[in-house]
Motif scaffolding. Structure first.
Motif, PDB file in Angstrom:
ATOM      1  N   MET A 121       1.040  -1.496   0.264  1.00 33.36           N
ATOM      2  CA  MET A 121      -0.482   0.568  -0.164  1.00 33.36           C
ATOM      3  C   MET A 121       1.132   1.403   0.282  1.00 33.36           C
ATOM      4  N   ALA A 122       2.005   1.261   0.623  1.00 33.60           N
ATOM      5  CA  ALA A 122       3.159   2.134   0.149  1.00 33.60           C
ATOM      6  C   ALA A 122       3.711   2.942  -1.222  1.00 33.60           C
ATOM      7  N   ASP A 123       3.045   1.566  -1.822  1.00 32.06           N
ATOM      8  CA  ASP A 123       3.449   2.510  -3.698  1.00 32.06           C
ATOM      9  C   ASP A 123       2.445   2.875  -3.914  1.00 32.06           C
ATOM     10  N   ILE A 124       0.995   3.655  -3.374  1.00 32.05           N
ATOM     11  CA  ILE A 124      -0.086   3.901  -3.674  1.00 32.05           C
ATOM     12  C   ILE A 124       0.027   5.702  -3.270  1.00 32.05           C
ATOM     13  N   ILE A 125      -0.577   6.844  -3.888  1.00 31.09           N
ATOM     14  CA  ILE A 125      -0.634   8.113  -3.455  1.00 31.09           C
ATOM     15  C   ILE A 125      -2.390   7.802  -3.535  1.00 31.09           C
ATOM     16  N   LYS A 126      -2.826   8.768  -2.646  1.00 25.11           N
ATOM     17  CA  LYS A 126      -3.768   9.325  -2.510  1.00 25.11           C
ATOM     18  C   LYS A 126      -4.856   9.897  -2.146  1.00 25.11           C
ATOM     19  N   HIS A 127      -5.365  10.588  -2.434  1.00 18.73           N
ATOM     20  CA  HIS A 127      -5.960  11.963  -2.035  1.00 18.73           C
ATOM     21  C   HIS A 127      -7.700  12.261  -2.297  1.00 18.73           C
ATOM     22  N   GLN A 128      -8.367  12.790  -1.155  1.00 16.51           N
ATOM     23  CA  GLN A 128      -9.445  12.802  -1.108  1.00 16.51           C
ATOM     24  C   GLN A 128      -9.756  13.941  -1.768  1.00 16.51           C
ATOM     25  N   GLY A 129     -10.797  13.565  -3.198  1.00 15.24           N
ATOM     26  CA  GLY A 129     -12.100  15.103  -3.745  1.00 15.24           C
ATOM     27  C   GLY A 129     -13.125  14.876  -4.098  1.00 15.24           C
ATOM     28  N   ILE A 130     -13.432  15.617  -5.079  1.00 17.56           N
ATOM     29  CA  ILE A 130     -14.693  16.098  -4.932  1.00 17.56           C
ATOM     30  C   ILE A 130     -14.747  15.718  -6.475  1.00 17.56           C
ATOM     31  N   VAL A 131     -15.835  14.818  -6.826  1.00 18.31           N
ATOM     32  CA  VAL A 131     -16.101  14.797  -8.156  1.00 18.31           C
ATOM     33  C   VAL A 131     -17.051  16.534  -8.924  1.00 18.31           C
ATOM     34  N   GLU A 132     -16.609  17.174 -10.448  1.00 19.21           N
ATOM     35  CA  GLU A 132     -16.591  18.195 -10.318  1.00 19.21           C
ATOM     36  C   GLU A 132     -17.613  18.210 -12.138  1.00 19.21           C
ATOM     37  N   ASN A 133     -17.204  17.171 -12.405  1.00 14.83           N
ATOM     38  CA  ASN A 133     -17.924  17.132 -13.769  1.00 14.83           C
ATOM     39  C   ASN A 133     -17.802  16.166 -14.312  1.00 14.83           C
ATOM     40  N   ILE A 134     -18.586  15.403 -15.071  1.00 12.97           N
ATOM     41  CA  ILE A 134     -18.626  13.909 -16.132  1.00 12.97           C
ATOM     42  C   ILE A 134     -19.158  14.016 -17.778  1.00 12.97           C
ATOM     43  N   ASN A 135     -18.009  13.879 -18.370  1.00 16.48           N
ATOM     44  CA  ASN A 135     -17.909  13.773 -19.645  1.00 16.48           C
ATOM     45  C   ASN A 135     -17.796  12.796 -20.684  1.00 16.48           C
ATOM     46  N   GLY A 136     -18.887  11.975 -20.539  1.00 18.88           N
ATOM     47  CA  GLY A 136     -18.410  10.544 -20.828  1.00 18.88           C
ATOM     48  C   GLY A 136     -18.213   9.382 -20.112  1.00 18.88           C
ATOM     49  N   SER A 137     -16.923   9.125 -20.344  1.00 15.38           N
ATOM     50  CA  SER A 137     -15.447   8.621 -19.113  1.00 15.38           C
ATOM     51  C   SER A 137     -14.741   9.167 -18.525  1.00 15.38           C
ATOM     52  N   HIS A 138     -14.799  10.302 -19.023  1.00 19.29           N
ATOM     53  CA  HIS A 138     -14.257  11.187 -18.364  1.00 19.29           C
ATOM     54  C   HIS A 138     -14.677  11.768 -17.143  1.00 19.29           C
ATOM     55  N   VAL A 139     -13.518  11.876 -16.087  1.00 19.52           N
ATOM     56  CA  VAL A 139     -14.400  12.167 -14.499  1.00 19.52           C
ATOM     57  C   VAL A 139     -13.300  13.292 -14.731  1.00 19.52           C
ATOM     58  N   MET A 140     -13.649  14.574 -14.163  1.00 25.67           N
ATOM     59  CA  MET A 140     -12.836  16.209 -13.854  1.00 25.67           C
ATOM     60  C   MET A 140     -13.547  15.706 -11.788  1.00 25.67           C
ATOM     61  N   VAL A 141     -12.027  15.770 -11.471  1.00 28.65           N
ATOM     62  CA  VAL A 141     -12.063  15.551  -9.484  1.00 28.65           C
ATOM     63  C   VAL A 141     -10.962  16.752  -9.226  1.00 28.65           C
ATOM     64  N   ARG A 142     -11.829  17.612  -8.932  1.00 27.85           N
ATOM     65  CA  ARG A 142     -10.805  18.866  -7.817  1.00 27.85           C
ATOM     66  C   ARG A 142     -10.768  18.277  -6.486  1.00 27.85           C
ATOM     67  N   ILE A 143      -9.665  17.862  -6.282  1.00 31.81           N
ATOM     68  CA  ILE A 143      -8.558  17.541  -5.279  1.00 31.81           C
ATOM     69  C   ILE A 143      -7.852  19.528  -3.862  1.00 31.81           C
ATOM     70  N   VAL A 144      -7.906  18.618  -3.370  1.00 28.29           N
ATOM     71  CA  VAL A 144      -7.051  19.660  -2.740  1.00 28.29           C
ATOM     72  C   VAL A 144      -5.088  19.853  -2.171  1.00 28.29           C
TER      73      VAL A 144
END
Length: 139
Positions: free
Chosen positions: A1-24
């Motif tokens: 699990m140390a080889d994974i970077i993770k951030h919490q985010g909020i979905v802003e937009n969905i366009n087909g298979s593309h999901v735009m996520v805003r992270i702080v």
């Protein structure tokens, strides 16, 4: 699990298979009580385009976790900073040995970075496939 970077985010937009996520993205000391007196405490909002097969299951405003591999970050640092630095230093020594003119050698060494970054720009779609993120809803 140390080889994974993770951030919490909020979905802003969905366009087909593309999901735009805003992270702080926050620095390690952004939560410090003395951050008002320190110049190194900062936060940045970033938008990440995630290609997901189940994009239709997300709605704008959903809280998600964005996952990426640590090796992607290392590869990005290598391509953006380490290789150009090596090109710059090695070419500077070679040009100095050939011409013995510091100004001309420095200008030519810097000019060698233009084709390097242009080649990176030409390969942005190929690199975009290599630098991909995944998302998971927060339960």
């Amino acid at each position: 699990m140390a080889d994974i970077i993770k951030h919490q985010g909020i979905v802003e937009n969905i366009n087909g298979s593309h999901v735009m996520v805003r992270i702080v993205q926050t620095s390690a000391c952004a939560a410090c009580s003395a951050k008002g007196h320190c110049a190194s405490a900062d936060t940045k909002e970033k938008r990440i385009d995630v290609i997901s097969n189940d994009a239709s299951s997300y709605q704008p405003g959903d809280r998600v976790i964005v996952f990426g591999e640590l090796s992607m970050g290392m590869m990005a640092v290598l391509l953006a900073f380490i290789i150009p630095f090596c090109v710059l230093v090695i070419s500077l020594f070679i040009f100095m040995a050939i011409w013995n003119d510091e100004l001309l050698s420095a200008i030519c060494s810097l000019a060698l970075l233009i084709p390097y970054y242009y080649i990176l720009w030409l390969n942005k779609t190929r690199m975009g496939k290599k630098f991909s993120f995944s998302i998971k809803p927060i339960d």
